[in-house]
Write a protein that holds these residues in place. Structure first.
Motif, PDB file in Angstrom:
ATOM      1  N   ILE A  38      12.559   8.009   0.323  1.00  0.00           N
ATOM      2  CA  ILE A  38      11.663   7.762   1.453  1.00  0.00           C
ATOM      3  C   ILE A  38      10.384   7.178   0.867  1.00  0.00           C
ATOM      4  O   ILE A  38       9.805   7.755  -0.066  1.00  0.00           O
ATOM      5  N   ILE A  39       9.973   6.038   1.363  1.00  0.00           N
ATOM      6  CA  ILE A  39       8.814   5.326   0.830  1.00  0.00           C
ATOM      7  C   ILE A  39       7.708   5.350   1.870  1.00  0.00           C
ATOM      8  O   ILE A  39       7.877   4.832   2.989  1.00  0.00           O
ATOM      9  N   TYR A  40       6.580   5.957   1.519  1.00  0.00           N
ATOM     10  CA  TYR A  40       5.465   6.105   2.441  1.00  0.00           C
ATOM     11  C   TYR A  40       4.389   5.068   2.110  1.00  0.00           C
ATOM     12  O   TYR A  40       3.743   5.143   1.068  1.00  0.00           O
ATOM     13  N   ALA A  41       4.217   4.110   3.012  1.00  0.00           N
ATOM     14  CA  ALA A  41       3.162   3.110   2.871  1.00  0.00           C
ATOM     15  C   ALA A  41       2.051   3.412   3.884  1.00  0.00           C
ATOM     16  O   ALA A  41       2.166   4.328   4.703  1.00  0.00           O
ATOM     17  N   LYS A  42       0.996   2.625   3.830  1.00  0.00           N
ATOM     18  CA  LYS A  42      -0.164   2.875   4.697  1.00  0.00           C
ATOM     19  C   LYS A  42       0.212   2.809   6.174  1.00  0.00           C
ATOM     20  O   LYS A  42      -0.181   3.677   6.971  1.00  0.00           O
ATOM     21  N   ASP A  43       0.998   1.806   6.557  1.00  0.00           N
ATOM     22  CA  ASP A  43       1.306   1.592   7.964  1.00  0.00           C
ATOM     23  C   ASP A  43       2.755   1.861   8.332  1.00  0.00           C
ATOM     24  O   ASP A  43       3.069   2.033   9.511  1.00  0.00           O
TER      25      ASP A  43
ATOM     26  N   ASP B 251       0.820  -1.212   0.000  1.00  0.00           N
ATOM     27  CA  ASP B 251       0.000   0.000   0.000  1.00  0.00           C
ATOM     28  C   ASP B 251       0.858   1.269   0.000  1.00  0.00           C
ATOM     29  O   ASP B 251       0.632   2.197   0.783  1.00  0.00           O
ATOM     30  N   VAL B 252       1.844   1.305  -0.898  1.00  0.00           N
ATOM     31  CA  VAL B 252       2.700   2.488  -1.015  1.00  0.00           C
ATOM     32  C   VAL B 252       1.943   3.571  -1.790  1.00  0.00           C
ATOM     33  O   VAL B 252       1.463   3.325  -2.900  1.00  0.00           O
ATOM     34  N   THR B 253       1.831   4.745  -1.202  1.00  0.00           N
ATOM     35  CA  THR B 253       1.085   5.836  -1.828  1.00  0.00           C
ATOM     36  C   THR B 253       1.970   6.999  -2.252  1.00  0.00           C
ATOM     37  O   THR B 253       1.540   7.841  -3.055  1.00  0.00           O
ATOM     38  N   ALA B 254       3.194   7.074  -1.717  1.00  0.00           N
ATOM     39  CA  ALA B 254       4.075   8.189  -2.072  1.00  0.00           C
ATOM     40  C   ALA B 254       5.529   7.784  -1.886  1.00  0.00           C
ATOM     41  O   ALA B 254       5.868   7.003  -0.985  1.00  0.00           O
ATOM     42  N   VAL B 255       6.375   8.326  -2.754  1.00  0.00           N
ATOM     43  CA  VAL B 255       7.817   8.109  -2.672  1.00  0.00           C
ATOM     44  C   VAL B 255       8.505   9.448  -2.890  1.00  0.00           C
ATOM     45  O   VAL B 255       8.159  10.188  -3.820  1.00  0.00           O
ATOM     46  N   THR B 256       9.456   9.750  -2.032  1.00  0.00           N
ATOM     47  CA  THR B 256      10.308  10.922  -2.222  1.00  0.00           C
ATOM     48  C   THR B 256      11.688  10.429  -2.634  1.00  0.00           C
ATOM     49  O   THR B 256      12.276   9.587  -1.951  1.00  0.00           O
ATOM     50  N   ALA B 257      12.197  10.925  -3.757  1.00  0.00           N
ATOM     51  CA  ALA B 257      13.535  10.567  -4.230  1.00  0.00           C
ATOM     52  C   ALA B 257      14.370  11.839  -4.264  1.00  0.00           C
ATOM     53  O   ALA B 257      13.901  12.876  -4.749  1.00  0.00           O
ATOM     54  N   HIS B 258      15.602  11.769  -3.761  1.00  0.00           N
ATOM     55  CA  HIS B 258      16.381  12.998  -3.629  1.00  0.00           C
ATOM     56  C   HIS B 258      17.848  12.765  -3.990  1.00  0.00           C
ATOM     57  O   HIS B 258      18.447  11.757  -3.650  1.00  0.00           O
TER      58      HIS B 258
ATOM     59  N   ALA C  70      -1.035   5.813 -11.695  1.00  0.00           N
ATOM     60  CA  ALA C  70      -2.378   5.322 -11.391  1.00  0.00           C
ATOM     61  C   ALA C  70      -2.320   4.037 -10.560  1.00  0.00           C
ATOM     62  O   ALA C  70      -1.262   3.415 -10.402  1.00  0.00           O
ATOM     63  N   ALA C  71      -3.472   3.622 -10.057  1.00  0.00           N
ATOM     64  CA  ALA C  71      -3.575   2.355  -9.336  1.00  0.00           C
ATOM     65  C   ALA C  71      -3.231   1.205 -10.281  1.00  0.00           C
ATOM     66  O   ALA C  71      -3.529   1.252 -11.474  1.00  0.00           O
ATOM     67  N   ARG C  72      -2.586   0.172  -9.738  1.00  0.00           N
ATOM     68  CA  ARG C  72      -2.216  -1.019 -10.507  1.00  0.00           C
ATOM     69  C   ARG C  72      -2.728  -2.240  -9.761  1.00  0.00           C
ATOM     70  O   ARG C  72      -2.260  -2.515  -8.660  1.00  0.00           O
ATOM     71  N   LYS C  73      -3.704  -2.947 -10.352  1.00  0.00           N
ATOM     72  CA  LYS C  73      -4.285  -4.139  -9.726  1.00  0.00           C
ATOM     73  C   LYS C  73      -4.657  -3.826  -8.277  1.00  0.00           C
ATOM     74  O   LYS C  73      -5.504  -2.998  -8.018  1.00  0.00           O
ATOM     75  N   LYS C  74      -3.982  -4.456  -7.309  1.00  0.00           N
ATOM     76  CA  LYS C  74      -4.338  -4.220  -5.916  1.00  0.00           C
ATOM     77  C   LYS C  74      -3.500  -3.113  -5.274  1.00  0.00           C
ATOM     78  O   LYS C  74      -3.609  -2.872  -4.062  1.00  0.00           O
ATOM     79  N   MET C  75      -2.676  -2.443  -6.064  1.00  0.00           N
ATOM     80  CA  MET C  75      -1.825  -1.380  -5.526  1.00  0.00           C
ATOM     81  C   MET C  75      -2.487  -0.017  -5.727  1.00  0.00           C
ATOM     82  O   MET C  75      -3.016   0.264  -6.797  1.00  0.00           O
TER      83      MET C  75
END
Length: 463
Positions: free
Chosen positions: A345-350, A178-185, A293-298
């Motif tokens: 930085i990878i932001y998932a639901k939990d 359930d990754v919704t955002a990624v910051t790459a720097h 966009a959403a991909r299958k269950k992601m």
């Protein structure tokens, strides 16, 4: 070169076929006959890494600046290797002597070399980013799919190291979900940070070094007068030749995120910041938002890219210290380093994860959920081969490459879309099915770019 008992066209099926221990040993003992295109600087580093494997025979060297100080070391290492200044002559006159090529050359020449290698049935290892335009990426992917017997590998070496295997195992175990955002720097200094953003035109007209064939260096690109500001890695600064910080470092930071989260192509690319924007070279700092966009269950996922010394991303409160990434190839940039090492930085639901670049592994930022999950972390398998050995073994039929054109090509196309947004300093909407922008005709023209110079048209045809 193939596995004992297999024709060239059968190499790609080797993994699917049971091999006896004798066949396996025979496949791995036969050295790969290799030709190197680009033998200075990064080329020298790649050549050194291939030499460490003990699995290659070097039969040819090719460089448009053969004999210059930065090429002398490799020339002295392999005095018996055939020498060429033009990669086209290497293939046309000497192709029967080698099985594979490694191309460590400026971004703008990756495409014609790779296309010619595949046309001649040669396995190809090419530095990242794989391509300079979206259209080039499409053609390279199509050509590779048409010739599955040819092994392809893109040089994002971390894709064969710990982060690759950790990311996959954590995803499979449901740790990353359930990754919704990624910051790459990537906020270190770059070559173009000393350039004048108000320059009226690209530099040129300087004397061409005696050892250099400038016409061949340009390849398919429109004519441009020589300047030292294009040579020896400086080409990365210019839209005409390179892919900037995004193409250079994105391949080392976003590779596992893109592949294992199955991001594909974005539907929106928006410039949030373009400090020092100009027509010729990359901004002093950039913030680019890619929306997938959403991909299958992601779920849908936003990836935000930050570059520039003065453009650090926001960090979570529990981020901790920035840890430098180990095993990064030496750079000749000699420019300022940021207080924040390149990474993501990878932001998932939990959970929230932080990681570096190349092969560095992820860590889970402290939280109650993180404490619970620590006990459930799966054992991460060790890599059976580094990126160079992986390529060689794939050529021998005993492995598959981890960063082939079909996988890395789409990531490179994402960078091409990002570069178009950088160049236009715009918000762009992209139809991922038609592979066209829906709100900017000029951006659509940049998907293909300028037509090749006369004599280079053939490279843009699929054989």
């Amino acid at each position: 070169m193939g596995v004992a008992g297999l024709s060239l066209t059968g190499i790609n099926n080797a993994l699917a076929m049971p091999m006896s221990s004798k066949e396996w040993a025979s496949a791995k003992s036969e050295k790969l006959k290799i030709a190197y295109i680009g033998i200075g600087n990064r080329g020298e580093q790649n050549i050194s890494e291939f030499a460490k494997t003990g699995l290659v025979d070097v039969v040819a060297l090719c460089d448009v600046d053969m004999g210059a100080p930065h090429t002398q070391k490799v020339m002295n290492m392999y005095p018996g290797a055939a020498r060429f200044k033009d990669f086209r002559e290497l293939f046309e006159k000497y192709s029967t002597h080698f099985d594979a090529v490694c191309a460590s050359v400026p971004d703008h020449i990756h495409f014609p070399i790779a296309m010619m290698a595949m046309k001649y049935g040669k396995h190809i290892y090419v530095e990242k980013p794989m391509c300079r335009t979206f259209h080039e990426g499409e053609l390279m992917i199509e050509m590779a799919k048409k010739h599955p017997e040819i092994v392809t590998q893109v040089g994002n070496q971390g894709h064969s190291e710990a982060n690759y295997f950790q990311f996959k195992s954590w995803l499979d175990a449901g740790i990353i979900k359930d990754v919704t955002a990624v910051t790459a720097h990537m906020n270190n200094g770059r070559r173009w940070h000393s350039y004048d953003v108000n320059m009226p035109h690209m530099p040129g007209g300087e004397p061409i070094p005696e050892t250099m064939d400038w016409d061949k260096w340009l390849g398919a690109r429109p004519w441009q007068g020589y300047s030292a500001q294009y040579d020896l890695g400086n080409w990365r600064s210019w839209y005409k030749f390179g892919m900037g910080a995004l193409g250079d470092w994105g391949a080392h930071i976003l590779d596992t995120v893109h592949e294992f989260l199955k991001l594909g192509l974005p539907y929106e690319i928006t410039m949030k910041r373009a400090s020092g924007h100009n027509d010729y070279f990359y901004p002093m700092s950039s913030t680019i938002l890619f929306r997938f966009a959403a991909r299958k269950k992601m779920p849908p996922c936003d990836v935000t890219w930050y570059d520039g010394i003065d453009n650090l991303p926001p960090l979570p409160e529990n981020y901790g210290k920035s840890v430098a990434t180990a095993n990064v190839p030496a750079s000749s940039q000699n420019t300022a380093e940021s207080s924040l090492s390149p990474g993501k930085i990878i932001y998932a639901k939990d959970l929230t994860f932080k990681g570096g670049s190349h092969g560095s592994t992820l860590s889970i930022l402290p939280s109650e959920k993180a404490m619970e999950i620590q006990k459930k972390l799966p054992e991460v398998p060790k890599s059976p081969s580094n990126h160079y050995v992986n390529f060689i073994h794939a050529c021998q039929g005993t492995e598959k490459t981890r960063s082939p054109f079909e996988i890395n090509g789409v990531l490179s196309e994402v960078f091409c879309l990002g570069v178009i947004a950088q160049r236009l300093n715009a918000q762009l909407f992209f139809d991922t099915r038609l592979k066209q922008f829906t709100n900017n005709d000029f951006a659509n023209a940049l998907l293909v770019g300028e037509p090749p110079r006369r004599g280079w048209e053939e490279f843009y045809k699929i054989d």
